[in-house]
Design a protein around this motif. Structure first.
Motif, PDB file in Angstrom:
ATOM      1  N   ASN A 206      -5.872  11.559 -35.513  1.00  0.00           N
ATOM      2  CA  ASN A 206      -6.134  12.589 -34.514  1.00  0.00           C
ATOM      3  C   ASN A 206      -6.000  13.991 -35.122  1.00  0.00           C
ATOM      4  O   ASN A 206      -6.914  14.813 -35.023  1.00  0.00           O
ATOM      5  N   PHE A 207      -4.876  14.268 -35.759  1.00  0.00           N
ATOM      6  CA  PHE A 207      -4.660  15.591 -36.346  1.00  0.00           C
ATOM      7  C   PHE A 207      -5.588  15.847 -37.528  1.00  0.00           C
ATOM      8  O   PHE A 207      -6.107  16.961 -37.668  1.00  0.00           O
ATOM      9  N   ALA A 208      -5.792  14.840 -38.372  1.00  0.00           N
ATOM     10  CA  ALA A 208      -6.687  15.023 -39.523  1.00  0.00           C
ATOM     11  C   ALA A 208      -8.110  15.308 -39.057  1.00  0.00           C
ATOM     12  O   ALA A 208      -8.794  16.192 -39.608  1.00  0.00           O
ATOM     13  N   THR A 209      -8.565  14.592 -38.040  1.00  0.00           N
ATOM     14  CA  THR A 209      -9.918  14.805 -37.514  1.00  0.00           C
ATOM     15  C   THR A 209     -10.037  16.187 -36.889  1.00  0.00           C
ATOM     16  O   THR A 209     -11.017  16.901 -37.129  1.00  0.00           O
ATOM     17  N   PHE A 210      -9.038  16.584 -36.100  1.00  0.00           N
ATOM     18  CA  PHE A 210      -9.094  17.906 -35.479  1.00  0.00           C
ATOM     19  C   PHE A 210      -9.112  19.007 -36.533  1.00  0.00           C
ATOM     20  O   PHE A 210      -9.900  19.955 -36.441  1.00  0.00           O
ATOM     21  N   ASP A 211      -8.252  18.893 -37.555  1.00  0.00           N
ATOM     22  CA  ASP A 211      -8.236  19.904 -38.613  1.00  0.00           C
ATOM     23  C   ASP A 211      -9.573  19.964 -39.339  1.00  0.00           C
ATOM     24  O   ASP A 211     -10.080  21.049 -39.632  1.00  0.00           O
ATOM     25  N   TYR A 212     -10.150  18.795 -39.618  1.00  0.00           N
ATOM     26  CA  TYR A 212     -11.450  18.772 -40.293  1.00  0.00           C
ATOM     27  C   TYR A 212     -12.525  19.424 -39.424  1.00  0.00           C
ATOM     28  O   TYR A 212     -13.302  20.258 -39.894  1.00  0.00           O
ATOM     29  N   LEU A 213     -12.578  19.048 -38.151  1.00  0.00           N
ATOM     30  CA  LEU A 213     -13.584  19.617 -37.246  1.00  0.00           C
ATOM     31  C   LEU A 213     -13.388  21.114 -37.069  1.00  0.00           C
ATOM     32  O   LEU A 213     -14.354  21.876 -37.043  1.00  0.00           O
ATOM     33  N   LYS A 214     -12.144  21.537 -36.975  1.00  0.00           N
ATOM     34  CA  LYS A 214     -11.863  22.960 -36.801  1.00  0.00           C
ATOM     35  C   LYS A 214     -12.280  23.755 -38.037  1.00  0.00           C
ATOM     36  O   LYS A 214     -12.877  24.824 -37.911  1.00  0.00           O
ATOM     37  N   GLN A 215     -11.997  23.229 -39.225  1.00  0.00           N
ATOM     38  CA  GLN A 215     -12.415  23.914 -40.456  1.00  0.00           C
ATOM     39  C   GLN A 215     -13.933  23.941 -40.586  1.00  0.00           C
ATOM     40  O   GLN A 215     -14.495  24.894 -41.107  1.00  0.00           O
ATOM     41  N   THR A 216     -14.588  22.901 -40.088  1.00  0.00           N
ATOM     42  CA  THR A 216     -16.042  22.825 -40.181  1.00  0.00           C
ATOM     43  C   THR A 216     -16.725  23.750 -39.184  1.00  0.00           C
ATOM     44  O   THR A 216     -17.669  24.457 -39.533  1.00  0.00           O
TER      45      THR A 216
ATOM     46  N   ASN B  68     -15.488  30.431 -28.032  1.00  0.00           N
ATOM     47  CA  ASN B  68     -14.953  29.406 -28.929  1.00  0.00           C
ATOM     48  C   ASN B  68     -13.885  28.546 -28.253  1.00  0.00           C
ATOM     49  O   ASN B  68     -13.542  27.487 -28.754  1.00  0.00           O
ATOM     50  N   SER B  69     -13.343  29.002 -27.125  1.00  0.00           N
ATOM     51  CA  SER B  69     -12.341  28.207 -26.406  1.00  0.00           C
ATOM     52  C   SER B  69     -12.914  26.858 -25.988  1.00  0.00           C
ATOM     53  O   SER B  69     -12.255  25.828 -26.120  1.00  0.00           O
ATOM     54  N   LEU B  70     -14.136  26.867 -25.487  1.00  0.00           N
ATOM     55  CA  LEU B  70     -14.769  25.599 -25.103  1.00  0.00           C
ATOM     56  C   LEU B  70     -15.033  24.727 -26.323  1.00  0.00           C
ATOM     57  O   LEU B  70     -14.935  23.507 -26.248  1.00  0.00           O
ATOM     58  N   LEU B  71     -15.345  25.360 -27.434  1.00  0.00           N
ATOM     59  CA  LEU B  71     -15.563  24.599 -28.661  1.00  0.00           C
ATOM     60  C   LEU B  71     -14.272  23.918 -29.097  1.00  0.00           C
ATOM     61  O   LEU B  71     -14.279  22.738 -29.463  1.00  0.00           O
ATOM     62  N   VAL B  72     -13.155  24.633 -29.040  1.00  0.00           N
ATOM     63  CA  VAL B  72     -11.857  24.049 -29.408  1.00  0.00           C
ATOM     64  C   VAL B  72     -11.528  22.878 -28.480  1.00  0.00           C
ATOM     65  O   VAL B  72     -11.064  21.834 -28.928  1.00  0.00           O
ATOM     66  N   LEU B  73     -11.796  23.041 -27.196  1.00  0.00           N
ATOM     67  CA  LEU B  73     -11.577  21.971 -26.228  1.00  0.00           C
ATOM     68  C   LEU B  73     -12.414  20.742 -26.604  1.00  0.00           C
ATOM     69  O   LEU B  73     -11.920  19.608 -26.612  1.00  0.00           O
ATOM     70  N   GLY B  74     -13.659  20.953 -26.953  1.00  0.00           N
ATOM     71  CA  GLY B  74     -14.546  19.867 -27.361  1.00  0.00           C
ATOM     72  C   GLY B  74     -14.127  19.217 -28.666  1.00  0.00           C
ATOM     73  O   GLY B  74     -14.216  17.993 -28.824  1.00  0.00           O
TER      74      GLY B  74
ATOM     75  N   PHE C 297      -4.987  20.135 -27.731  1.00  0.00           N
ATOM     76  CA  PHE C 297      -5.358  20.945 -28.890  1.00  0.00           C
ATOM     77  C   PHE C 297      -5.796  22.351 -28.491  1.00  0.00           C
ATOM     78  O   PHE C 297      -5.587  23.301 -29.240  1.00  0.00           O
ATOM     79  N   TRP C 298      -6.381  22.500 -27.314  1.00  0.00           N
ATOM     80  CA  TRP C 298      -6.751  23.828 -26.828  1.00  0.00           C
ATOM     81  C   TRP C 298      -5.495  24.671 -26.634  1.00  0.00           C
ATOM     82  O   TRP C 298      -5.415  25.818 -27.077  1.00  0.00           O
TER      83      TRP C 298
END
Length: 124
Positions: free
Chosen positions: A10-20, A31-37, A105-106
């Motif tokens: 979960n955390f690894a995927t979120f960090d990867y998606l956030k960096q991407t 970007n708030s909605l993007l973080v939620l997604g 995560f939001w």
């Protein structure tokens, strides 16, 4: 058995998606909605990978279940129901996990921004 891998993925995927998708780490405005997604997506990925472990745990807890161990339980579920048997009940669980994870995560991202906490991994 399934919680530690779930949290790690979960955390690894979120960090990867956030960096991407948010390389600057800016979470203001749209970007708030993007973080939620991204949080919701990370939860869905982690659940998809770890759900078979949860299925094995639940099946082995059934009174009268006769399994020698985890591998035996996995083998018997696959033989009886195929791969789909490992994911039985995942949709109702996703209805709970996906929004919960997105909100978690939001809130986490907004709190770290609001509190002006240093970014991890940057050597700062």
């Amino acid at each position: 058995m399934s919680l530690a891998p779930f949290i790690a993925i979960n955390f690894a995927t979120f960090d990867y998606l956030k960096q991407t998708f948010l390389p600057e780490g800016n979470v203001k405005g749209s970007n708030s909605l993007l973080v939620l997604g991204l949080g919701a997506t990370a939860g869905l990925v982690a659940q998809s990978v770890c759900y078979p472990l949860d299925t094995i745990r639940r099946v082995m807890q059934i009174p009268g279940a006769k399994y020698v161990g985890i591998v035996d339980c996995f083998t018997k579920i696959i033989q009886k129901d195929g791969l789909i048997g490992m994911y039985r009940g995942m949709i109702p669980n996703a209805v709970k996990i996906v929004p919960n994870n997105g909100i978690r995560f939001w809130v986490y991202t907004h709190l770290t921004t609001y509190l002006n906490l240093p970014k991890k991994g940057g050597g700062d």
